[in-house]
Design a protein around this motif. Structure first.
Motif, PDB file in Angstrom:
ATOM      1  N   ASN A  16       0.862  -1.177   0.000  1.00 17.70           N
ATOM      2  CA  ASN A  16       0.000   0.000   0.000  1.00 17.70           C
ATOM      3  C   ASN A  16       0.899   1.228   0.000  1.00 17.70           C
ATOM      4  N   THR A  22      -0.016   4.226  -0.721  1.00 19.32           N
ATOM      5  CA  THR A  22      -0.827   5.426  -0.563  1.00 19.32           C
ATOM      6  C   THR A  22      -0.781   5.891   0.893  1.00 19.32           C
ATOM      7  N   THR A  41      -3.449   6.166   2.529  1.00 14.65           N
ATOM      8  CA  THR A  41      -4.766   5.712   2.962  1.00 14.65           C
ATOM      9  C   THR A  41      -4.686   4.366   3.659  1.00 14.65           C
ATOM     10  N   GLU A  91       1.111   3.340   3.534  1.00 13.55           N
ATOM     11  CA  GLU A  91       2.549   3.404   3.254  1.00 13.55           C
ATOM     12  C   GLU A  91       3.340   2.255   3.878  1.00 13.55           C
TER      13      GLU A  91
END
Length: 111
Positions: free
Chosen positions: A21, A23, A25, A57
């Motif tokens: 991930n 992002t 988010t 992240e």
């Protein structure tokens, strides 16, 4: 999303997935439907797996059992559908276009 490794276990095949991930988010919901195809290209089974939560992240390792099939008998893993994808404290969204797939196993991971 990377299918990183297969490992034969007594009940079938254990699969190791890496979820990267990248992002900012946090995904509180991330559930997907996978079609497991045999070496002949025939669908052996459908599995629904829940990979949530996916922290922002970070790369997260998730293990899932594919019952009653040996790892060497899996020809392909198809991401059939993403049945739930929701950022924390937000509404569901269509994550399918956001996903990049790769595999380090003998079976490709495809959309």
């Amino acid at each position: 999303m990377e299918l990183n490794k297969f490992e034969d276990v007594e009940s079938g095949c254990r699969s190791f997935f890496l979820f990267r991930n990248q992002t900012e988010t946090v995904f509180a919901a991330f559930e997907m439907s996978l079609a497991i195809l045999d070496k002949g290209g025939v669908i052996d089974r459908l599995l629904t797996i829940d990979a949530a939560p996916l922290p922002a992240e970070r790369t997260t390792l998730k293990l899932f059992e594919i019952p009653e099939i040996g790892c060497a008998d899996i020809g392909e893993v198809l991401l059939h559908d993403i049945t739930a994808c929701a950022p924390q404290n937000e509404a569901e969204l269509d994550c399918f276009p956001l996903i990049d797939l790769s595999s380090k196993t003998s079976a490709p991971l495809v959309k």
